[in-house]
Design an enzyme around this catalytic site. Sequence first.
Site, mmCIF file in Angstrom:
data_model
loop_
_atom_site.group_PDB
_atom_site.id
_atom_site.type_symbol
_atom_site.label_atom_id
_atom_site.label_comp_id
_atom_site.label_asym_id
_atom_site.label_seq_id
_atom_site.Cartn_x
_atom_site.Cartn_y
_atom_site.Cartn_z
ATOM 1 N N TRP A 138 -5.888 -5.506 -13.309
ATOM 2 C CA TRP A 138 -5.829 -5.548 -11.843
ATOM 3 C C TRP A 138 -7.257 -5.640 -11.351
ATOM 4 C CZ3 TRP A 138 -6.077 -0.844 -8.304
ATOM 5 C CH2 TRP A 138 -5.830 -1.209 -6.971
ATOM 6 N N ASP A 174 -2.494 4.270 -15.011
ATOM 7 C CA ASP A 174 -2.279 3.721 -13.686
ATOM 8 C C ASP A 174 -0.800 3.348 -13.605
ATOM 9 O OD1 ASP A 174 -2.174 2.355 -11.334
ATOM 10 O OD2 ASP A 174 -3.748 0.900 -11.823
ATOM 11 N N LYS A 234 5.139 0.072 -4.203
ATOM 12 C CA LYS A 234 6.154 -0.900 -4.624
ATOM 13 C C LYS A 234 7.542 -0.271 -4.731
ATOM 14 C CE LYS A 234 2.373 -2.839 -5.326
ATOM 15 N NZ LYS A 234 1.553 -3.982 -5.544
HETATM 16 N N1 PMP Z 1 -2.815 -0.428 -9.852
HETATM 17 C C1 PMP Z 1 -2.204 -1.578 -10.098
HETATM 18 C C2 PMP Z 1 -2.117 -2.051 -11.502
HETATM 19 C C3 PMP Z 1 -1.650 -2.316 -9.053
HETATM 20 O O1 PMP Z 1 -1.042 -3.473 -9.329
HETATM 21 C C4 PMP Z 1 -1.748 -1.826 -7.741
HETATM 22 C C5 PMP Z 1 -1.171 -2.590 -6.601
HETATM 23 N N2 PMP Z 1 -1.423 -3.944 -6.573
HETATM 24 C C6 PMP Z 1 -2.392 -0.599 -7.543
HETATM 25 C C7 PMP Z 1 -2.910 0.068 -8.626
HETATM 26 C C8 PMP Z 1 -2.589 0.107 -6.246
HETATM 27 O O2 PMP Z 1 -1.924 -0.226 -5.149
HETATM 28 P P1 PMP Z 1 -1.832 0.712 -3.893
HETATM 29 O O3 PMP Z 1 -3.168 1.282 -3.640
HETATM 30 O O4 PMP Z 1 -1.365 -0.177 -2.813
HETATM 31 O O5 PMP Z 1 -0.832 1.781 -4.234
#
Ligand code: PMP
Length: 402
Positions: free
Chosen positions: A133, A215, A251
């Site tokens: 990411w 993560d 998500k």
């Molecule tokens: N880690 C990964 C691998 C992700 O794909 C995402 C969202 N694209 C996130 C962390 C964090 O997203 P958010 O801060 O919107 O929860």
Amino acid sequence: KSRFADVTLGPPIEVFALNKAFADDTFENKVSLGVGAYRTDKGQPWVLPVVREVEKILAADETLNKEYLPILGLDAFSSAATAMLLGKDSAALVENRAFGVQSLSGTGSLRVGAEFLARVLGSKYFYYSKPTWENHRLVFTNAGFEEGREYRYWSESTRGLDIEGFLEDLRKAPENSIIILHACAHNPTGCDPTQDQWKQIADVMQERKLFPFFDSAYQGFASGDLEKDSWAVRYFVSRGFELLCAQSFAKNFGLYNERVGNLTFVLNDTSYVPQVKSQVTLIVRGMYSNPPSHGARIVAYVLNNPKFYDQWKEHIRTMSSRIIEMRKALRDALERLSTPGDWSHITAQIGMFSYTGLNTAQSEHMIKKHHIYMLRSGRISMCGVTPSNVEYVAQAIHETIT
Ligand code: PMP
């Protein structure tokens, strides 16, 4: 002369720039496969019905007010989120050596955890998968790490995991390095280690005394099954690792802009919990003081109420099945067109994204010629694929490759 005259222009953030370009495009059949957000069959954003219902209940509850939450957030939320990740019966929870801290979605949880590791534990190096990411590097660098390094992950030739390269790079990592691991549904490749491969990864990490930072951005969203999507984290806990895990509720609850996240700490002894919490408290206090309540209240309400919990599990099955169906539909369409190459990776991959194998020039061609917006790495969000555009997307890929 302005004080700002020497400020240089930073590079644009690719996904957000792509989104803007998509919004500005007037072509009727344009398709957005860039940003990672769920879309319905009709290509529309979806507020989960259980979220709407709980929002009404919360709005009517006059006992709730707008006072500050504690620095580490709403306990009803972070406890439920930690239990959802580790499993209610997890030894770490039963023994009171695991706890959660409410933070600002996945990103904020990563940032607080990274700052704790860099500052309090004095960790110097963080390792992330190649590719990963695109924000991991920035978050960990800003948190104070000395250096970020890549470990091999994706094999271009097999369009799958390069487990040998991965393990070899882990073996070379200095003791106490932080290893960022995607709990499930690896972004951007959609390719996860098998259970047997996770065991090999854990073996090397234990032997080399490396620190796992998971993560978890897609629990339940990937397979539709909360247990399955948290298997790797639970396995590491069962092996006795101390670890951190950043959980995002963007998500799986569709709460993208509410910034609901939880940072889980697993220690090997309950007696260190107060000291660790006190240091995290200082980090949060100096960064944003305390988190917002709206989204956390929604998630806490759902996770702590069996009727709503079941309804939510139905929603995550709906979302994950639609994505899995679209993978099949896209692969079928490409095979029907006899598009050169093997397309089995599209259905083998899991989660929101597919790494198509299209190169930078081909990805740019998809945007310019076909108005199909995707990352230059060849990553597409499966959520943007719908029954009404899958044929168009397949034809565009076919034209681009042939
Ligand atoms: N880690 C990964 C691998 C992700 O794909 C995402 C969202 N694209 C996130 C962390 C964090 O997203 P958010 O801060 O919107 O929860």
